[in-house]
Design a protein around this motif. Structure first.
Motif, short mmCIF file in Angstrom:
data_model
loop_
_atom_site.label_atom_id
_atom_site.label_comp_id
_atom_site.label_asym_id
_atom_site.label_seq_id
_atom_site.Cartn_x
_atom_site.Cartn_y
_atom_site.Cartn_z
N LYS A 182 16.77 -10.95 -2.28
CA LYS A 182 16.55 -10.89 -0.83
C LYS A 182 15.13 -10.42 -0.53
O LYS A 182 14.46 -10.98 0.34
N ASN A 183 14.66 -9.41 -1.27
CA ASN A 183 13.31 -8.90 -1.04
C ASN A 183 12.25 -9.95 -1.33
O ASN A 183 11.26 -10.09 -0.61
N PHE A 184 12.46 -10.71 -2.42
CA PHE A 184 11.53 -11.80 -2.76
C PHE A 184 11.52 -12.83 -1.64
O PHE A 184 10.44 -13.30 -1.23
N LEU A 185 12.70 -13.19 -1.14
CA LEU A 185 12.80 -14.18 -0.07
C LEU A 185 12.06 -13.71 1.18
O LEU A 185 11.34 -14.48 1.82
N ILE A 186 12.23 -12.41 1.53
CA ILE A 186 11.56 -11.85 2.71
C ILE A 186 10.05 -12.00 2.59
O ILE A 186 9.37 -12.46 3.52
N LEU A 233 0.81 -1.22 0.00
CA LEU A 233 0.00 0.00 0.00
C LEU A 233 0.84 1.27 0.00
O LEU A 233 0.45 2.28 -0.58
N PHE A 234 2.01 1.22 0.64
CA PHE A 234 2.88 2.40 0.70
C PHE A 234 4.12 2.26 -0.17
O PHE A 234 4.93 3.18 -0.25
N LYS A 235 4.29 1.10 -0.83
CA LYS A 235 5.39 0.87 -1.76
C LYS A 235 6.77 1.03 -1.10
O LYS A 235 7.70 1.56 -1.70
N ILE A 236 6.88 0.56 0.14
CA ILE A 236 8.15 0.60 0.86
C ILE A 236 8.97 -0.63 0.50
O ILE A 236 8.43 -1.74 0.38
N ASP A 237 10.28 -0.47 0.33
CA ASP A 237 11.16 -1.60 0.07
C ASP A 237 11.03 -2.62 1.20
O ASP A 237 11.03 -2.25 2.38
N PRO A 238 10.89 -3.92 0.87
CA PRO A 238 10.67 -4.94 1.91
C PRO A 238 11.72 -4.94 3.02
O PRO A 238 11.38 -5.11 4.19
N LYS A 239 12.98 -4.73 2.66
CA LYS A 239 14.04 -4.71 3.69
C LYS A 239 13.82 -3.55 4.66
O LYS A 239 13.92 -3.71 5.88
N LEU A 240 13.54 -2.36 4.11
CA LEU A 240 13.28 -1.20 4.96
C LEU A 240 11.97 -1.38 5.74
O LEU A 240 11.85 -0.93 6.88
N ALA A 241 11.01 -2.06 5.12
CA ALA A 241 9.73 -2.30 5.77
C ALA A 241 9.89 -3.12 7.05
O ALA A 241 9.13 -2.93 8.01
N THR A 242 10.88 -4.02 7.09
CA THR A 242 11.10 -4.80 8.32
C THR A 242 11.53 -3.88 9.46
O THR A 242 11.16 -4.10 10.61
N SER A 243 12.32 -2.84 9.14
CA SER A 243 12.74 -1.88 10.16
C SER A 243 11.56 -1.04 10.62
O SER A 243 11.34 -0.83 11.83
N TYR A 244 10.79 -0.53 9.66
CA TYR A 244 9.62 0.28 9.98
C TYR A 244 8.63 -0.53 10.82
O TYR A 244 8.01 0.00 11.76
N SER A 245 8.46 -1.80 10.47
CA SER A 245 7.53 -2.65 11.20
C SER A 245 7.92 -2.77 12.67
O SER A 245 7.06 -2.75 13.56
#
Length: 261
Positions: free
Chosen positions: A108-112, A34-46
């Motif tokens: 890496k993003n796909f794997l996450i 929904l916010f188009k955040i990179d998955p790796k960065l999204a783990t930090s934000y989460s």
């Protein structure tokens, strides 16, 4: 999409307030899709969003007498150790491009996202099964609690997920806590894990948009207030199968989207 994302962020807190988990399961998909955040960065934000939201729930449950500090610490200390090892050592060593299969790049993003989708489906079955039965052991097995804490730390470290769907049954079965105390104690553990994990990300220089984080956290906080109030009147255990089906559909959607779109 962003407006819908802000509304969806309320569900993060609502879930944490009602059933003590599940909020982090939704945070990553909301941030990524929904916010188009990179998955790796999204783990930090989460980690930040879930942590700060869980903290607000801790205060409410503390006033209701639902926090068991000793059980929380036995769980959280080994969990924090696992988080730091995963996020600050192992996670950084994983290459962006892992391998290629018939022209399809496994990144890496796909794997996450794929691992996260599998985790969501596992969480959904856990929620649905817990709703049907709630079995407690006699006494508190602190060593088993610590071992499970370390395992949850690995999940939190790699995916930025609080692991509430694992923490709740661990507290029920190994700490012999009633459901409401398990929910409150789970929020304290999630807060500790998420805060340490996010602090580690800051230490290694992860770029953070604090304005964006604050806006999402406020929406999740509103959901937490609503969920905590509702938890006094509604048995969260009865809501788990409904939420479990929702999470299952989300997990299947992520796998289809990552594989075919």
């Amino acid at each position: 999409m962003e407006y819908f994302g802000y509304l969806a962020s309320i569900i993060i807190g609502l879930s944490l307030g009602l059933i003590g988990g599940g909020g982090s399961i939704l945070t990553i998909p909301i941030l990524v899709y929904l916010f188009k955040i990179d998955p790796k960065l999204a783990t930090s934000y989460s980690l930040f969003i879930v942590g700060i939201t869980a903290l607000s729930g801790c205060f409410s449950h503390y006033r209701m007498g639902n926090l068991k500090i000793k059980s929380a610490l036995y769980f959280a200390i080994p969990s924090v150790f696992s988080i730091l090892v995963i996020r600050e050592v192992i996670f950084l060593e994983i290459p962006t491009l892992l391998f290629t299969v018939n022209g399809f790049q496994v990144t890496k993003n796909f794997l996450i996202m794929i691992i996260f989708a599998v985790l969501m489906m596992a969480a959904s079955f856990s929620m649905m099964s817990q709703a049907k039965t709630e079995i407690q052991s006699v006494g508190t097995n602190y060593w088993q609690l610590a071992i499970i804490g370390a395992i949850v730390g690995i999940i939190t470290g790699f995916l930025g997920a609080g692991g509430g769907f694992l923490i709740i049954p661990a507290l029920l079965f190994f700490a012999n806590l009633p459901m409401k105390e398990a929910v409150g104690t789970s929020l304290l553990i999630i807060f500790i894990n998420s805060t340490i994990g996010f602090a580690g990300d800051l230490y290694i220089g992860t770029p953070i948009d604090y304005t964006f984080l604050a806006s999402i956290s406020i929406m999740a906080f509103i959901g937490m207030l609503i969920g905590t109030r509702l938890s006094r009147k509604i048995d969260g255990n009865k809501l788990k199968p409904i939420f479990g089906w929702f999470v299952l559909v989300m997990g299947i959607y992520i796998i289809i989207k990552e594989l075919f779109f």
